[in-house]
Write a protein that holds these residues in place. Structure first.
Motif, PDB file in Angstrom:
ATOM      1  N   TYR A  38      21.494  41.296  26.012  1.00 61.38           N
ATOM      2  CA  TYR A  38      21.074  39.910  26.248  1.00 61.38           C
ATOM      3  C   TYR A  38      21.681  39.392  27.553  1.00 61.38           C
ATOM      4  CZ  TYR A  38      19.646  35.150  25.182  1.00 61.38           C
ATOM      5  OH  TYR A  38      19.054  33.915  25.217  1.00 61.38           O
ATOM      6  N   SER A  39      22.961  39.695  27.776  1.00 66.47           N
ATOM      7  CA  SER A  39      23.634  39.241  28.994  1.00 66.47           C
ATOM      8  C   SER A  39      23.047  39.861  30.256  1.00 66.47           C
ATOM      9  CB  SER A  39      25.131  39.552  28.914  1.00 66.47           C
ATOM     10  OG  SER A  39      25.718  38.822  27.860  1.00 66.47           O
ATOM     11  N   ILE A  40      22.526  41.073  30.135  1.00 68.61           N
ATOM     12  CA  ILE A  40      21.877  41.731  31.278  1.00 68.61           C
ATOM     13  C   ILE A  40      20.506  41.108  31.539  1.00 68.61           C
ATOM     14  CG2 ILE A  40      20.802  43.890  32.057  1.00 68.61           C
ATOM     15  CD1 ILE A  40      23.150  45.350  30.593  1.00 68.61           C
ATOM     16  N   VAL A  41      19.774  40.822  30.476  1.00 68.28           N
ATOM     17  CA  VAL A  41      18.416  40.295  30.597  1.00 68.28           C
ATOM     18  C   VAL A  41      18.405  38.842  31.089  1.00 68.28           C
ATOM     19  CG1 VAL A  41      16.374  39.643  29.249  1.00 68.28           C
ATOM     20  CG2 VAL A  41      17.436  41.872  28.889  1.00 68.28           C
ATOM     21  N   GLN A  42      19.324  38.033  30.610  1.00 69.28           N
ATOM     22  CA  GLN A  42      19.272  36.595  30.845  1.00 69.28           C
ATOM     23  C   GLN A  42      19.184  36.182  32.319  1.00 69.28           C
ATOM     24  OE1 GLN A  42      18.634  34.776  28.353  1.00 69.28           O
ATOM     25  NE2 GLN A  42      18.723  32.795  29.344  1.00 69.28           N
ATOM     26  N   PRO A  43      19.969  36.743  33.241  1.00 74.07           N
ATOM     27  CA  PRO A  43      19.908  36.288  34.641  1.00 74.07           C
ATOM     28  C   PRO A  43      18.602  36.615  35.388  1.00 74.07           C
ATOM     29  CG  PRO A  43      22.020  37.329  34.189  1.00 74.07           C
ATOM     30  CD  PRO A  43      21.125  37.604  33.012  1.00 74.07           C
ATOM     31  N   ILE A  44      17.699  37.401  34.790  1.00 65.99           N
ATOM     32  CA  ILE A  44      16.469  37.736  35.512  1.00 65.99           C
ATOM     33  C   ILE A  44      15.561  36.537  35.722  1.00 65.99           C
ATOM     34  CG2 ILE A  44      16.509  40.120  34.692  1.00 65.99           C
ATOM     35  CD1 ILE A  44      14.101  39.348  32.856  1.00 65.99           C
ATOM     36  N   TYR A  45      15.790  35.457  34.970  1.00 69.30           N
ATOM     37  CA  TYR A  45      14.909  34.299  35.055  1.00 69.30           C
ATOM     38  C   TYR A  45      15.106  33.490  36.330  1.00 69.30           C
ATOM     39  CZ  TYR A  45      14.054  35.345  30.221  1.00 69.30           C
ATOM     40  OH  TYR A  45      13.701  35.974  29.063  1.00 69.30           O
ATOM     41  N   TYR A  46      16.209  33.680  36.988  1.00 66.13           N
ATOM     42  CA  TYR A  46      16.532  32.893  38.167  1.00 66.13           C
ATOM     43  C   TYR A  46      16.251  33.750  39.388  1.00 66.13           C
ATOM     44  CZ  TYR A  46      19.166  31.219  34.192  1.00 66.13           C
ATOM     45  OH  TYR A  46      19.520  30.809  32.934  1.00 66.13           O
ATOM     46  N   PRO A  47      15.574  33.316  40.397  1.00 63.91           N
ATOM     47  CA  PRO A  47      15.163  31.956  40.699  1.00 63.91           C
ATOM     48  C   PRO A  47      13.716  31.630  40.340  1.00 63.91           C
ATOM     49  CG  PRO A  47      14.989  33.229  42.681  1.00 63.91           C
ATOM     50  CD  PRO A  47      15.464  34.176  41.586  1.00 63.91           C
ATOM     51  N   GLY A  48      12.941  32.581  39.847  1.00 64.97           N
ATOM     52  CA  GLY A  48      11.518  32.347  39.607  1.00 64.97           C
ATOM     53  C   GLY A  48      11.222  31.168  38.701  1.00 64.97           C
ATOM     54  N   PHE A  49      11.883  31.125  37.551  1.00 61.47           N
ATOM     55  CA  PHE A  49      11.638  30.012  36.633  1.00 61.47           C
ATOM     56  C   PHE A  49      12.183  28.705  37.202  1.00 61.47           C
ATOM     57  CE2 PHE A  49      10.389  33.258  33.791  1.00 61.47           C
ATOM     58  CZ  PHE A  49       9.689  32.655  32.745  1.00 61.47           C
ATOM     59  N   THR A  50      13.233  28.796  38.023  1.00 61.40           N
ATOM     60  CA  THR A  50      13.789  27.599  38.644  1.00 61.40           C
ATOM     61  C   THR A  50      12.782  26.988  39.601  1.00 61.40           C
ATOM     62  OG1 THR A  50      15.965  28.620  38.484  1.00 61.40           O
ATOM     63  CG2 THR A  50      15.759  26.698  39.931  1.00 61.40           C
ATOM     64  N   LEU A  51      12.178  27.803  40.423  1.00 60.19           N
ATOM     65  CA  LEU A  51      11.162  27.325  41.358  1.00 60.19           C
ATOM     66  C   LEU A  51       9.939  26.799  40.602  1.00 60.19           C
ATOM     67  CD1 LEU A  51      10.145  26.940  44.240  1.00 60.19           C
ATOM     68  CD2 LEU A  51       9.347  29.314  44.188  1.00 60.19           C
ATOM     69  N   GLY A  52       9.513  27.516  39.578  1.00 66.09           N
ATOM     70  CA  GLY A  52       8.379  27.066  38.769  1.00 66.09           C
ATOM     71  C   GLY A  52       8.661  25.745  38.079  1.00 66.09           C
ATOM     72  N   GLY A  53       9.890  25.571  37.597  1.00 64.99           N
ATOM     73  CA  GLY A  53      10.270  24.313  36.967  1.00 64.99           C
ATOM     74  C   GLY A  53      10.265  23.162  37.951  1.00 64.99           C
ATOM     75  N   LEU A  54      10.733  23.439  39.158  1.00 60.79           N
ATOM     76  CA  LEU A  54      10.717  22.404  40.197  1.00 60.79           C
ATOM     77  C   LEU A  54       9.286  21.973  40.488  1.00 60.79           C
ATOM     78  CD1 LEU A  54      12.168  20.730  42.418  1.00 60.79           C
ATOM     79  CD2 LEU A  54      11.823  22.692  43.922  1.00 60.79           C
ATOM     80  N   VAL A  55       8.401  22.928  40.665  1.00 60.69           N
ATOM     81  CA  VAL A  55       7.008  22.625  40.974  1.00 60.69           C
ATOM     82  C   VAL A  55       6.313  21.993  39.772  1.00 60.69           C
ATOM     83  CG1 VAL A  55       4.763  23.648  41.532  1.00 60.69           C
ATOM     84  CG2 VAL A  55       6.812  24.412  42.749  1.00 60.69           C
ATOM     85  N   GLY A  56       6.396  22.642  38.613  1.00 59.31           N
ATOM     86  CA  GLY A  56       5.655  22.184  37.446  1.00 59.31           C
ATOM     87  C   GLY A  56       6.218  20.927  36.816  1.00 59.31           C
ATOM     88  N   GLU A  57       7.511  20.932  36.545  1.00 55.07           N
ATOM     89  CA  GLU A  57       8.092  19.799  35.830  1.00 55.07           C
ATOM     90  C   GLU A  57       8.337  18.597  36.734  1.00 55.07           C
ATOM     91  OE1 GLU A  57      11.340  20.903  33.252  1.00 55.07           O
ATOM     92  OE2 GLU A  57      10.358  22.830  32.871  1.00 55.07           O
ATOM     93  N   PHE A  58       9.064  18.804  37.807  1.00 54.32           N
ATOM     94  CA  PHE A  58       9.320  17.677  38.711  1.00 54.32           C
ATOM     95  C   PHE A  58       8.022  17.233  39.369  1.00 54.32           C
ATOM     96  CE2 PHE A  58      10.523  15.891  42.862  1.00 54.32           C
ATOM     97  CZ  PHE A  58      11.248  14.792  42.403  1.00 54.32           C
ATOM     98  N   GLY A  59       7.237  18.190  39.837  1.00 55.81           N
ATOM     99  CA  GLY A  59       5.946  17.852  40.447  1.00 55.81           C
ATOM    100  C   GLY A  59       5.020  17.163  39.474  1.00 55.81           C
ATOM    101  N   GLY A  60       5.024  17.606  38.216  1.00 59.63           N
ATOM    102  CA  GLY A  60       4.198  16.987  37.189  1.00 59.63           C
ATOM    103  C   GLY A  60       4.601  15.552  36.913  1.00 59.63           C
ATOM    104  N   ILE A  61       5.895  15.301  36.871  1.00 61.51           N
ATOM    105  CA  ILE A  61       6.379  13.936  36.644  1.00 61.51           C
ATOM    106  C   ILE A  61       5.952  13.029  37.797  1.00 61.51           C
ATOM    107  CG2 ILE A  61       8.472  12.501  36.610  1.00 61.51           C
ATOM    108  CD1 ILE A  61       9.727  14.694  34.830  1.00 61.51           C
ATOM    109  N   VAL A  62       6.119  13.505  39.017  1.00 65.77           N
ATOM    110  CA  VAL A  62       5.720  12.702  40.184  1.00 65.77           C
ATOM    111  C   VAL A  62       4.211  12.452  40.172  1.00 65.77           C
ATOM    112  CG1 VAL A  62       5.562  12.698  42.718  1.00 65.77           C
ATOM    113  CG2 VAL A  62       7.690  13.413  41.597  1.00 65.77           C
ATOM    114  N   ALA A  63       3.432  13.502  39.936  1.00 69.61           N
ATOM    115  CA  ALA A  63       1.967  13.358  39.930  1.00 69.61           C
ATOM    116  C   ALA A  63       1.506  12.419  38.815  1.00 69.61           C
ATOM    117  CB  ALA A  63       1.304  14.727  39.785  1.00 69.61           C
ATOM    118  N   LEU A  64       2.098  12.542  37.633  1.00 64.88           N
ATOM    119  CA  LEU A  64       1.721  11.660  36.529  1.00 64.88           C
ATOM    120  C   LEU A  64       2.112  10.210  36.814  1.00 64.88           C
ATOM    121  CD1 LEU A  64       2.616  13.946  33.495  1.00 64.88           C
ATOM    122  CD2 LEU A  64       0.333  13.040  34.029  1.00 64.88           C
TER     123      LEU A  64
END
Length: 163
Positions: A38-64
């Motif tokens: 689990y500890s080996i797998v967990q760090p693979i999410y960064y930075p892809g999900f971080t960038l996606g969250g910035l675009v999708g979540e923050f961008g979605g809030i601004v657009a809405l």
């Protein structure tokens, strides 16, 4: 202009929902992993999900928010869009309250620089006693909750588009 913002909002909320749903769908399989795997797998999410969250979540809030500003107050499109915004805000509150606070536990052995280091060290609770299962459960269940609210946001903005 409102149709453009509506479709943009729908797309950005779909990105946010897709990311949180991906995490939620991984949970049953990841729950079977031992600590080392689990500890080996967990760090693979960064930075892809971080960038996606910035675009999708923050961008979605601004657009809405922009969409709500240009829609006529009191219409069904306005209220469904407001519900979509509220749900996406809840997605972010769950992230900052639960998910982000345990990210530094998973990233403690990962060298980050610049923006990544600043982002992941902000508001992050320091990992005390290393109860990895507790951190895993907080991280995983927070993503399940985020997926539920992101799905509600997506459904709400889709209904608003057809109202």
């Amino acid at each position: 202009m409102d149709n453009f913002m509506h479709i943009l909002s729908l797309l950005l909320v779909a990105v946010a929902m897709g990311l949180s749903l991906a995490h939620a769908l991984e949970f049953p399989g990841k729950k079977r992993l031992d600590k080392d795997t689990y500890s080996i797998v967990q760090p693979i999410y960064y930075p892809g999900f971080t960038l996606g969250g910035l675009v999708g979540e923050f961008g979605g809030i601004v657009a809405l928010a922009i969409l709500l500003f240009i829609l006529p107050y009191g219409t069904s499109r306005f209220w469904w869009s407001a519900i979509a915004l509220a749900c996406l805000v809840v997605v972010n509150l769950i992230y900052w309250t639960f998910t982000h606070r345990v990210n530094n536990f998973w990233l403690r052995d990962t060298k980050l620089s610049g923006a990544g280091n600043a982002f992941f060290s902000s508001f992050a609770g320091k990992a005390g006693k290393e109860d990895w299962k507790q951190f895993r459960d907080i991280w995983e269940y927070s993503h399940v909750a985020r997926a539920v609210f992101a799905m509600l946001s997506l459904v709400s903005i889709a209904i608003a588009l057809t109202a």
